[in-house]
Write a protein that holds these residues in place. Structure first.
Motif, PDB file in Angstrom:
ATOM      1  N   SER A 277       8.741  -7.612   3.449  1.00  0.00           N
ATOM      2  CA  SER A 277       8.538  -6.188   3.174  1.00  0.00           C
ATOM      3  C   SER A 277       8.978  -5.871   1.751  1.00  0.00           C
ATOM      4  O   SER A 277       9.692  -6.642   1.112  1.00  0.00           O
ATOM      5  CB  SER A 277       9.328  -5.327   4.169  1.00  0.00           C
ATOM      6  OG  SER A 277      10.719  -5.540   4.016  1.00  0.00           O
ATOM      7  N   ALA A 278       8.525  -4.731   1.263  1.00  0.00           N
ATOM      8  CA  ALA A 278       8.871  -4.279  -0.091  1.00  0.00           C
ATOM      9  C   ALA A 278       8.767  -2.761  -0.145  1.00  0.00           C
ATOM     10  O   ALA A 278       8.224  -2.123   0.769  1.00  0.00           O
ATOM     11  CB  ALA A 278       7.938  -4.921  -1.121  1.00  0.00           C
ATOM     12  N   ASN A 279       9.285  -2.179  -1.239  1.00  0.00           N
ATOM     13  CA  ASN A 279       9.191  -0.728  -1.473  1.00  0.00           C
ATOM     14  C   ASN A 279       9.726   0.081  -0.292  1.00  0.00           C
ATOM     15  O   ASN A 279       9.117   1.053   0.153  1.00  0.00           O
ATOM     16  CB  ASN A 279       7.740  -0.325  -1.768  1.00  0.00           C
ATOM     17  CG  ASN A 279       7.165  -1.059  -2.945  1.00  0.00           C
ATOM     18  OD1 ASN A 279       7.850  -1.297  -3.932  1.00  0.00           O
ATOM     19  ND2 ASN A 279       5.901  -1.454  -2.837  1.00  0.00           N
TER      20      ASN A 279
ATOM     21  N   LYS B  81      11.663   2.702   1.758  1.00  0.00           N
ATOM     22  CA  LYS B  81      12.260   4.018   1.589  1.00  0.00           C
ATOM     23  C   LYS B  81      12.824   4.457   2.930  1.00  0.00           C
ATOM     24  O   LYS B  81      12.066   4.711   3.868  1.00  0.00           O
ATOM     25  CB  LYS B  81      11.231   5.024   1.076  1.00  0.00           C
ATOM     26  CG  LYS B  81      10.709   4.706  -0.310  1.00  0.00           C
ATOM     27  CD  LYS B  81       9.708   5.752  -0.764  1.00  0.00           C
ATOM     28  CE  LYS B  81       9.170   5.426  -2.161  1.00  0.00           C
ATOM     29  NZ  LYS B  81       8.169   6.419  -2.612  1.00  0.00           N
TER      30      LYS B  81
ATOM     31  N   LYS C 145       9.541   4.205   5.287  1.00  0.00           N
ATOM     32  CA  LYS C 145       8.255   3.918   4.672  1.00  0.00           C
ATOM     33  C   LYS C 145       8.403   2.620   3.885  1.00  0.00           C
ATOM     34  O   LYS C 145       9.398   2.431   3.171  1.00  0.00           O
ATOM     35  CB  LYS C 145       7.810   5.047   3.752  1.00  0.00           C
ATOM     36  CG  LYS C 145       7.486   6.341   4.463  1.00  0.00           C
ATOM     37  CD  LYS C 145       6.995   7.408   3.484  1.00  0.00           C
ATOM     38  CE  LYS C 145       6.656   8.698   4.204  1.00  0.00           C
ATOM     39  NZ  LYS C 145       6.174   9.746   3.263  1.00  0.00           N
ATOM     40  N   MET C 146       7.416   1.742   4.005  1.00  0.00           N
ATOM     41  CA  MET C 146       7.524   0.443   3.337  1.00  0.00           C
ATOM     42  C   MET C 146       6.170  -0.231   3.275  1.00  0.00           C
ATOM     43  O   MET C 146       5.206   0.199   3.913  1.00  0.00           O
ATOM     44  CB  MET C 146       8.510  -0.455   4.084  1.00  0.00           C
ATOM     45  CG  MET C 146       8.158  -0.666   5.554  1.00  0.00           C
ATOM     46  SD  MET C 146       9.469  -1.491   6.450  1.00  0.00           S
ATOM     47  CE  MET C 146       9.025  -1.060   8.157  1.00  0.00           C
ATOM     48  N   SER C 147       6.121  -1.306   2.492  1.00  0.00           N
ATOM     49  CA  SER C 147       4.940  -2.162   2.428  1.00  0.00           C
ATOM     50  C   SER C 147       5.294  -3.486   3.090  1.00  0.00           C
ATOM     51  O   SER C 147       6.371  -4.043   2.850  1.00  0.00           O
ATOM     52  CB  SER C 147       4.527  -2.400   0.970  1.00  0.00           C
ATOM     53  OG  SER C 147       4.277  -1.185   0.312  1.00  0.00           O
TER      54      SER C 147
ATOM     55  N   TYR D  59      -0.809  -6.119   0.929  1.00  0.00           N
ATOM     56  CA  TYR D  59       0.196  -5.366   1.660  1.00  0.00           C
ATOM     57  C   TYR D  59      -0.435  -4.262   2.506  1.00  0.00           C
ATOM     58  O   TYR D  59      -1.502  -3.741   2.195  1.00  0.00           O
ATOM     59  CB  TYR D  59       1.215  -4.737   0.691  1.00  0.00           C
ATOM     60  CG  TYR D  59       2.199  -5.725   0.121  1.00  0.00           C
ATOM     61  CD1 TYR D  59       1.976  -6.308  -1.116  1.00  0.00           C
ATOM     62  CD2 TYR D  59       3.339  -6.078   0.826  1.00  0.00           C
ATOM     63  CE1 TYR D  59       2.875  -7.229  -1.647  1.00  0.00           C
ATOM     64  CE2 TYR D  59       4.247  -6.991   0.299  1.00  0.00           C
ATOM     65  CZ  TYR D  59       4.007  -7.568  -0.935  1.00  0.00           C
ATOM     66  OH  TYR D  59       4.884  -8.458  -1.445  1.00  0.00           O
TER      67      TYR D  59
ATOM     68  N   GLU E 184       0.608  -0.481   4.023  1.00  0.00           N
ATOM     69  CA  GLU E 184       1.567   0.613   3.908  1.00  0.00           C
ATOM     70  C   GLU E 184       1.933   1.082   5.315  1.00  0.00           C
ATOM     71  O   GLU E 184       1.060   1.411   6.123  1.00  0.00           O
ATOM     72  CB  GLU E 184       0.983   1.762   3.097  1.00  0.00           C
ATOM     73  CG  GLU E 184       0.586   1.397   1.669  1.00  0.00           C
ATOM     74  CD  GLU E 184       1.770   0.927   0.852  1.00  0.00           C
ATOM     75  OE1 GLU E 184       1.578   0.014   0.036  1.00  0.00           O
ATOM     76  OE2 GLU E 184       2.888   1.468   1.051  1.00  0.00           O
TER      77      GLU E 184
ATOM     78  N   THR F  31      -3.473   7.068  -5.475  1.00  0.00           N
ATOM     79  CA  THR F  31      -3.691   5.819  -6.196  1.00  0.00           C
ATOM     80  C   THR F  31      -4.970   5.941  -7.017  1.00  0.00           C
ATOM     81  O   THR F  31      -5.789   6.848  -6.789  1.00  0.00           O
ATOM     82  CB  THR F  31      -3.839   4.653  -5.211  1.00  0.00           C
ATOM     83  OG1 THR F  31      -4.995   4.879  -4.391  1.00  0.00           O
ATOM     84  CG2 THR F  31      -2.612   4.523  -4.320  1.00  0.00           C
TER      85      THR F  31
END
Length: 683
Positions: A240-242, A244, A321-323, A365, A367, A484
């Motif tokens: 996972s990344a980003n 929140k 919230k994440m990727s 990824y 979301e 985006t």
């Protein structure tokens, strides 16, 4: 109706009436018959039959006519023969198969000025859904299985093909709800209430509809603590990344919940409530959350919903919230539960329920938006109490204050249509529509527009203006947007100012109701890029520019009717006079016209342009004719100033002359032959 010593004297009149009242399509059982809102008979009639019941009110004081009861004939929708009274009165021997109704031919009251109100309470649980042959799961203690109700609404009212629905998931959910003994009861008066009832049913059972990735079908799932943690997907820093992570504040929780419902046995409005003492002690006071559930019919089910609602409202659950890796979690679906761990956040194996999944195709990824699974909380203690007082839900509907319409283009999908724009009124709104006064055609405005006004003038810019921006003052609530590049290029955020469609990428708050809208693509759908004055209304579309609702109209001059309301109340209907220019019927002019003389002849070369019906706001100026459609719509009409005319089915022409003449080119529309504006050259 009375006597005196001098003979008979008329002191009033007894009234009799014959009528037929349609009820629904089919009914399994007629439970109760009501006269003026009061239950006067409980026939418990299954199938067609008759019974006697009170149908009129006698005059008081002992001077009435003596009439009171009449025979009511009931037909459940399976009848094969006509009602004798209706057949005699109409001269038609029609049984109205597929429609349940009752017939009254008798006394309706002494000295009355209008027909009394008659109604029934009926049951229909046998919907013959394809995933439950024989309706073995449909009836739950006299209520309908929610899974069956959802299937029926989706297929019969919204008209989705059964092939698009995941029957296995509906059957699985139906069995689970049957095991829970959780049924629902409601009345859907109109087909346009279908979407609202789907939302209400899902809210009542804590269910979700989602696309099953394994078969691309619409599936049903109920959110329960029915899983083993050992079988859950595991999300951590490696996949996972980003991330929140936020947690709801205690100030946003409630210590008491009240669930309101209608008890079908006693036919009264009632409520159940519960208190979370721990939350009350944390807050320092009692804070109450009230909610009405329209499909709950008994106290047992109300308490089940109360328990689930209390878990959601009295606990400060976490939001994440994440990727995540698209490959590892390609089978993740909305409603699934995952185990989330993050060393930095000091979280290990938190159970998260997936709320939303998104992302562009072929990106590595996905979301994810998820919430802590409150259904699995083990340390939550609530105390149920029974409230004795109940305040009925406010059914009032406010005024439709803001409404407008703009002419649709051929790219919107109609040669003569409008795009209605309106803001939903306040109050309990179950339907919100716009209709053509001449044809009666109607579109639903379930997703209403948002509205603002220009706080400063907007000047003319280029078509793609990344640096351009304008300031607005909100009229209805707005929210921040930061799209985006992919979403921006696909026209996901659209607004309308005067007659110009504008796509934007960012909308950010400046405080005090002011917002900045920036990074623009202007003049969508062939609309002219123009300047706009301060105070001009800015309508923000509820959907992206590719999917706006279009209302076809049959006349260039018509009246548009905006209506809103619920099963009991309605707002004042608003009217909008509208005149269509007819521009969408005209062909596009030719473009890139070139002309030259050589060897005693005048030569011409041009590019034909076609209208692409429903092309979703693509600019026709940059799509060469022939890529998506035929090379040309019909033909090109050439009128020359020397009086000659030519009909050309090509993109070039040669005219034998050395004279200086004026040449006017008109493109003719496919089938109708309606001419475009002229393209003129003198050579």
């Amino acid at each position: 109706m009375g006597k005196s010593k001098g003979g008979s004297q008329t002191i009033g009149f007894a009234y009799f009436l014959g009528m037929a009242v349609a009820v629904a399509s089919k009914v399994d059982e007629l439970i109760k018959f009501k006269f003026k809102g009061d239950v006067v008979k409980e026939p418990r009639l299954q199938g067609c039959g008759s019974f006697t019941a009170k149908t009129g009110q006698q005059m008081g004081g002992g001077n009435g006519s003596g009439n009171k009861d009449s025979t009511i004939y009931f037909y459940d929708g399976t009848q094969k023969n006509a009602d004798p009274y209706i057949a005699k009165q109409t001269g038609e021997n029609m049984c109205y198969k597929g429609t349940s109704y009752f017939v009254i031919n008798g006394f309706i009251g002494d000295n009355i000025s209008s027909c009394p109100e008659y109604s029934i309470i009926a049951k229909r649980t046998k919907l013959a859904v394809s995933f439950d042959k024989g309706d073995t799961l449909s009836d739950i203690n006299g209520d309908i299985n929610p899974a069956h109700a959802l299937w029926y609404i989706l297929t019969s009212k919204i008209k989705l093909s059964e092939n698009f629905l995941d029957g296995y998931s509906f059957e699985k959910t139906a069995r689970a709800l049957k095991d829970e003994s959780f049924g629902i009861s409601f009345v859907m008066s109109r087909s346009n209430e279908a979407k609202e009832w789907i939302k209400e049913i899902l809210r009542t059972i804590d269910g979700v509809l989602y696309i099953n990735k394994s078969n691309s079908k619409l599936a049903l799932k109920i959110l329960r603590d029915d899983y083993s943690p050992d079988n859950l997907f595991k999300i951590n820093e490696s996949n996972s990344a980003n991330v929140k992570f936020t947690r709801k504040s205690w100030d946003d929780t409630y210590s008491k919940c009240i669930i309101k419902y209608t008890d079908n046995v006693q036919n009264i409005e009632s409520s159940v409530s519960a208190i979370n003492t721990a939350t009350k002690n944390t807050l320092g006071y009692e804070k109450t959350y009230e909610c009405e559930f329209m499909a709950i019919s008994n106290a047992r089910n109300a308490k089940i919903v109360l328990n689930r609602t209390m878990r959601k409202m009295s606990y400060p659950f976490a939001n994440v919230k994440m990727s995540v890796s698209a490959e590892l979690f390609k089978n993740l679906c909305v409603g699934d539960v995952v185990l989330f761990s993050n060393e930095k956040l000091k979280i290990k194996d938190m159970r998260l329920r997936i709320l939303n999944l998104g992302g562009e195709k072929d990106e590595p990824y996905i979301e994810v938006e998820a919430v802590e699974d409150v259904f699995a909380l083990k340390n939550l203690t609530v105390t149920s109490v029974q409230d004795s007082l109940y305040k009925p839900v406010d059914l009032k509907v406010g005024e439709i204050k803001y409404y407008n319409a703009v002419e649709a283009t051929i790219e919107n999908g109609s040669e003569q249509g409008i795009i209605p724009m309106a803001i939903a009124p306040t109050g309990m709104v179950q339907y919100f529509t716009a209709s053509d006064g001449l044809s009666g055609k109607t579109v639903n405005l379930n997703k209403t527009w948002a509205l603002a006004e220009l706080a400063a003038p907007l000047e003319i810019t280029g078509e793609v203006a990344r640096e351009a921006k304008f300031i607005i003052k909100e009229i209805t609530p707005l929210w921040a947007v930061n799209a985006t590049d992919a979403g921006w290029q696909r026209l996901k955020m659209t607004c309308l100012i005067d007659d110009e469609y504008i796509n934007f990428k960012t909308r950010k708050s400046l405080g005090n109701g002011l917002w900045e809208v920036s990074c623009l693509i202007r003049g969508l759908s062939g609309k002219k890029i123009t300047s706009h004055k301060k105070g001009a209304k800015v309508w923000f579309a509820p959907k992206d520019a590719n999917d706006l609702e279009v209302l076809p109209i049959i006349s260039p001059n018509t009246t548009i009717f905006f209506k809103a309301g619920n099963f009991a109340e309605s707002a004042e209907t608003k009217k909008l006079e509208f005149t269509s220019s007819g521009e969408a019927k005209k062909a596009y002019p030719i473009s890139n016209l070139k002309a030259w003389k050589s060897g005693g002849k005048t030569y011409f070369k041009w590019v034909n342009r076609v209208r692409l019906h429903g092309a979703n706001f693509r600019s026709m100026d940059v799509i060469p004719a022939g890529i998506d459609e035929n090379l040309m719509e019909n033909e090109v009409l050439l009128k020359i100033s020397d009086g000659t005319e030519f009909h050309i089915k090509a993109d070039n022409f040669a005219y034998e002359t050395d004279k200086k003449l004026t040449y006017s080119f008109y493109n003719a529309a496919y089938m109708t032959g309606i001419l475009s504006d002229k393209t003129e050259i003198t050579i």
